[in-house]
Motif scaffolding. Structure first.
Motif, PDB file in Angstrom:
ATOM      1  N   GLY B  53      25.166  51.695  42.227  1.00  0.00           N
ATOM      2  CA  GLY B  53      24.838  50.362  41.723  1.00  0.00           C
ATOM      3  C   GLY B  53      25.690  49.273  42.326  1.00  0.00           C
ATOM      4  N   VAL B  54      26.533  49.634  43.273  1.00  0.00           N
ATOM      5  CA  VAL B  54      27.393  48.661  43.931  1.00  0.00           C
ATOM      6  C   VAL B  54      27.837  49.266  45.264  1.00  0.00           C
ATOM      7  N   THR B  55      28.088  48.393  46.223  1.00  0.00           N
ATOM      8  CA  THR B  55      28.553  48.875  47.528  1.00  0.00           C
ATOM      9  C   THR B  55      30.027  48.521  47.715  1.00  0.00           C
ATOM     10  N   TRP B  56      30.644  49.215  48.636  1.00  0.00           N
ATOM     11  CA  TRP B  56      32.046  48.926  48.929  1.00  0.00           C
ATOM     12  C   TRP B  56      32.221  47.488  49.393  1.00  0.00           C
ATOM     13  N   LYS B  57      31.269  46.977  50.169  1.00  0.00           N
ATOM     14  CA  LYS B  57      31.383  45.593  50.649  1.00  0.00           C
ATOM     15  C   LYS B  57      31.394  44.612  49.473  1.00  0.00           C
ATOM     16  N   GLN B  58      30.513  44.844  48.519  1.00  0.00           N
ATOM     17  CA  GLN B  58      30.506  43.964  47.343  1.00  0.00           C
ATOM     18  C   GLN B  58      31.833  44.048  46.591  1.00  0.00           C
ATOM     19  N   VAL B  59      32.338  45.257  46.459  1.00  0.00           N
ATOM     20  CA  VAL B  59      33.593  45.445  45.725  1.00  0.00           C
ATOM     21  C   VAL B  59      34.761  44.807  46.484  1.00  0.00           C
ATOM     22  N   SER B  60      34.833  45.073  47.775  1.00  0.00           N
ATOM     23  CA  SER B  60      35.968  44.540  48.549  1.00  0.00           C
ATOM     24  C   SER B  60      35.895  43.020  48.657  1.00  0.00           C
ATOM     25  N   ASP B  61      34.671  42.472  48.756  1.00  0.00           N
ATOM     26  CA  ASP B  61      34.538  41.011  48.782  1.00  0.00           C
ATOM     27  C   ASP B  61      34.999  40.400  47.458  1.00  0.00           C
ATOM     28  N   LYS B  62      34.595  41.023  46.362  1.00  0.00           N
ATOM     29  CA  LYS B  62      35.001  40.516  45.037  1.00  0.00           C
ATOM     30  C   LYS B  62      36.512  40.663  44.842  1.00  0.00           C
ATOM     31  N   LYS B  63      37.048  41.763  45.331  1.00  0.00           N
ATOM     32  CA  LYS B  63      38.498  41.975  45.240  1.00  0.00           C
ATOM     33  C   LYS B  63      39.239  40.854  45.949  1.00  0.00           C
ATOM     34  N   LYS B  64      38.772  40.512  47.152  1.00  0.00           N
ATOM     35  CA  LYS B  64      39.415  39.441  47.906  1.00  0.00           C
ATOM     36  C   LYS B  64      39.297  38.103  47.161  1.00  0.00           C
ATOM     37  N   ALA B  65      38.110  37.854  46.606  1.00  0.00           N
ATOM     38  CA  ALA B  65      37.917  36.594  45.867  1.00  0.00           C
ATOM     39  C   ALA B  65      38.861  36.515  44.668  1.00  0.00           C
ATOM     40  N   LEU B  66      39.034  37.644  43.975  1.00  0.00           N
ATOM     41  CA  LEU B  66      39.939  37.667  42.822  1.00  0.00           C
ATOM     42  C   LEU B  66      41.383  37.460  43.263  1.00  0.00           C
ATOM     43  N   GLU B  67      41.732  38.084  44.378  1.00  0.00           N
ATOM     44  CA  GLU B  67      43.108  37.931  44.872  1.00  0.00           C
ATOM     45  C   GLU B  67      43.365  36.491  45.310  1.00  0.00           C
ATOM     46  N   ASP B  68      42.347  35.879  45.957  1.00  0.00           N
ATOM     47  CA  ASP B  68      42.507  34.487  46.394  1.00  0.00           C
ATOM     48  C   ASP B  68      42.664  33.552  45.193  1.00  0.00           C
ATOM     49  N   ALA B  69      41.984  33.891  44.107  1.00  0.00           N
ATOM     50  CA  ALA B  69      42.022  33.028  42.920  1.00  0.00           C
ATOM     51  C   ALA B  69      43.235  33.301  42.033  1.00  0.00           C
ATOM     52  N   GLU B  70      43.951  34.381  42.300  1.00  0.00           N
ATOM     53  CA  GLU B  70      45.037  34.796  41.411  1.00  0.00           C
ATOM     54  C   GLU B  70      46.157  33.749  41.285  1.00  0.00           C
ATOM     55  N   PRO B  71      46.637  33.138  42.380  1.00  0.00           N
ATOM     56  CA  PRO B  71      47.710  32.140  42.223  1.00  0.00           C
ATOM     57  C   PRO B  71      47.311  30.991  41.289  1.00  0.00           C
ATOM     58  N   MET B  72      46.070  30.525  41.427  1.00  0.00           N
ATOM     59  CA  MET B  72      45.615  29.433  40.560  1.00  0.00           C
ATOM     60  C   MET B  72      45.434  29.926  39.117  1.00  0.00           C
ATOM     61  N   ARG B  73      45.011  31.157  38.942  1.00  0.00           N
ATOM     62  CA  ARG B  73      44.862  31.705  37.584  1.00  0.00           C
ATOM     63  C   ARG B  73      46.218  31.782  36.887  1.00  0.00           C
ATOM     64  N   ILE B 110      47.540  19.228  36.405  1.00  0.00           N
ATOM     65  CA  ILE B 110      48.471  19.872  37.344  1.00  0.00           C
ATOM     66  C   ILE B 110      47.731  20.592  38.483  1.00  0.00           C
ATOM     67  N   THR B 111      46.509  21.032  38.220  1.00  0.00           N
ATOM     68  CA  THR B 111      45.770  21.759  39.258  1.00  0.00           C
ATOM     69  C   THR B 111      45.270  20.834  40.366  1.00  0.00           C
ATOM     70  N   LYS B 112      45.421  19.507  40.164  1.00  0.00           N
ATOM     71  CA  LYS B 112      45.051  18.566  41.234  1.00  0.00           C
ATOM     72  C   LYS B 112      46.147  18.477  42.294  1.00  0.00           C
ATOM     73  N   SER B 113      47.383  18.779  41.887  1.00  0.00           N
ATOM     74  CA  SER B 113      48.494  18.648  42.827  1.00  0.00           C
ATOM     75  C   SER B 113      49.106  19.980  43.234  1.00  0.00           C
ATOM     76  N   ALA B 114      48.929  21.004  42.428  1.00  0.00           N
ATOM     77  CA  ALA B 114      49.561  22.291  42.740  1.00  0.00           C
ATOM     78  C   ALA B 114      48.487  23.355  42.964  1.00  0.00           C
ATOM     79  N   ASP B 119      54.338  26.227  44.330  1.00  0.00           N
ATOM     80  CA  ASP B 119      54.443  24.835  44.795  1.00  0.00           C
ATOM     81  C   ASP B 119      54.291  23.821  43.659  1.00  0.00           C
ATOM     82  N   VAL B 120      54.370  24.282  42.431  1.00  0.00           N
ATOM     83  CA  VAL B 120      54.167  23.373  41.310  1.00  0.00           C
ATOM     84  C   VAL B 120      55.457  22.615  40.965  1.00  0.00           C
ATOM     85  N   THR B 121      55.286  21.351  40.600  1.00  0.00           N
ATOM     86  CA  THR B 121      56.383  20.562  40.037  1.00  0.00           C
ATOM     87  C   THR B 121      55.942  20.141  38.636  1.00  0.00           C
ATOM     88  N   TRP B 122      56.541  20.769  37.660  1.00  0.00           N
ATOM     89  CA  TRP B 122      56.109  20.502  36.280  1.00  0.00           C
ATOM     90  C   TRP B 122      56.574  19.122  35.836  1.00  0.00           C
TER      91      TRP B 122
END
Lengths: 193, 126
Positions: B53-73, B110-114, B119-122
């Motif tokens: 029900g899922v391919t490795w490409k879908q999983v690895s793409d989603k993994k990358k997207a989650l990792e890219d979003a992790e700092p902002m999360r 804060i998400t507009k500047s950091a 790199d955040v300045t509280w």
């Protein structure tokens, strides 16, 4: 000196070894009820397993050297009971996380050498088939907690048993991959009835 | 929870078991099993990729997207914690000062500047 004495009844006042010392239970091959007559342990890695399965699946541990899974990494211990009517106690610990509010998980021990027969299935107390359960703990970044798992059953055989841990989860994801270097132990202890 | 499991959840995949943390398609196909049913309480696991029900490409793409979003999360999570600490300022029975209102607004912005906790300045708490 060696030999066998056979008698219907043997009554003596004292029994001593040839050197005059008192014999131990092991010397006499006598095991009273409650005596530990066997023990085994196995080390496993508490990591590398996740599931959302609502029916029982084998719990596994990850390969410590990397991401390669090998068959002997399943969360089991092999044990050959000394007697077929002994009590076996199986124990281990896991460090777990269930990320879904309202979800819970249940463990079972099966004998993989005997068609995955589930321990405790006909026991009068507790929930049939399950020997331990746990629940949600906040979120996937939240608190992990140590879960002690213990099952008890009559051996029922003197053949080698493969006592495998299985688990199901009602909702959410169950993970035990908190660390890549979290060593745990499985033990099985045999008590004479 | 590791990222492959998170990716599977984010993709809405249900009833699976993952034994290990795959980094390649071959490893994924070896470590992932789809639960297709049960018999006597035990899962029936499929190793057929056509049933995953899922391919490795879908999983690895989603993994990358989650990792890219992790700092902002993580940034948002810390920001939310700071805002929550000052929620009592805006309870109905009190009026926050302008400085307090500005502090809370600066946290919301804060998400507009950091882009991460690195790199955040509280803003200074009044």
């Amino acid at each position: 000196m060696s030999g066998i004495i056979q008698a219907t009844n043997l009554q003596v006042t004292n029994v001593k070894k040839l050197d005059g010392s008192a014999p131990t239970l092991a010397d006499l091959s006598i095991s009273h009820a409650g005596t530990v007559v066997g023990f085994a342990k196995k080390n496993v890695m508490n990591c590398g397993f996740s599931t959302t399965s609502s029916s029982l699946v084998d719990v596994t541990a990850a390969d410590v050297s990397g991401n390669t899974r090998t068959n002997d990494r399943k969360w089991y211990i092999d044990y050959t009971p000394k007697f077929s009517d002994s009590i076996l106690v199986w124990e281990t610990d896991m460090f777990l996380n269930d990320n879904n509010n309202g979800g819970y998980f249940r463990f079972a021990i099966v004998d993989a050498n005997n068609s995955n027969a589930i321990w405790d299935e006909a026991q009068p107390t507790g929930n049939p088939s399950y020997i331990s359960a746990g629940g949600y703990n906040r979120d996937d970044e939240g608190v992990w907690y140590n879960h002690h798992i213990r099952g008890c059953n009559v051996s029922g055989t003197t053949n080698t048993m493969r006592l495998q841990l299985r688990v199901l989860i009602t909702s959410g994801t169950l993970s035990n991959d908190w660390s890549q270097s979290d060593h745990r132990v499985i033990t099985v202890t045999e008590y004479k009835q | 929870m590791r990222t492959i499991a998170k990716a599977l959840n984010a993709l809405g995949i249900k009833e699976w078991v993952l034994r290990g943390e795959p980094t390649t398609e071959a490893e994924f196909n070896d470590m992932f099993r789809k639960v297709t049913g049960s018999k006597n309480g035990s899962a029936i696991e499929s190793d057929k990729t056509s049933e995953f029900g899922v391919t490795w490409k879908q999983v690895s793409d989603k993994k990358k997207a989650l990792e890219d979003a992790e700092p902002m999360r993580l940034l948002r999570r810390e920001r939310d914690k700071l805002i929550a600490e000052t929620d009592w300022w805006v309870l109905p029975d009190r009026t926050p000062t302008d400085a307090q209102k500005k502090y809370r607004q600066d946290l919301r912005d804060i998400t507009k500047s950091a882009t991460s906790l690195d790199d955040v300045t509280w803003p200074s708490k009044p």
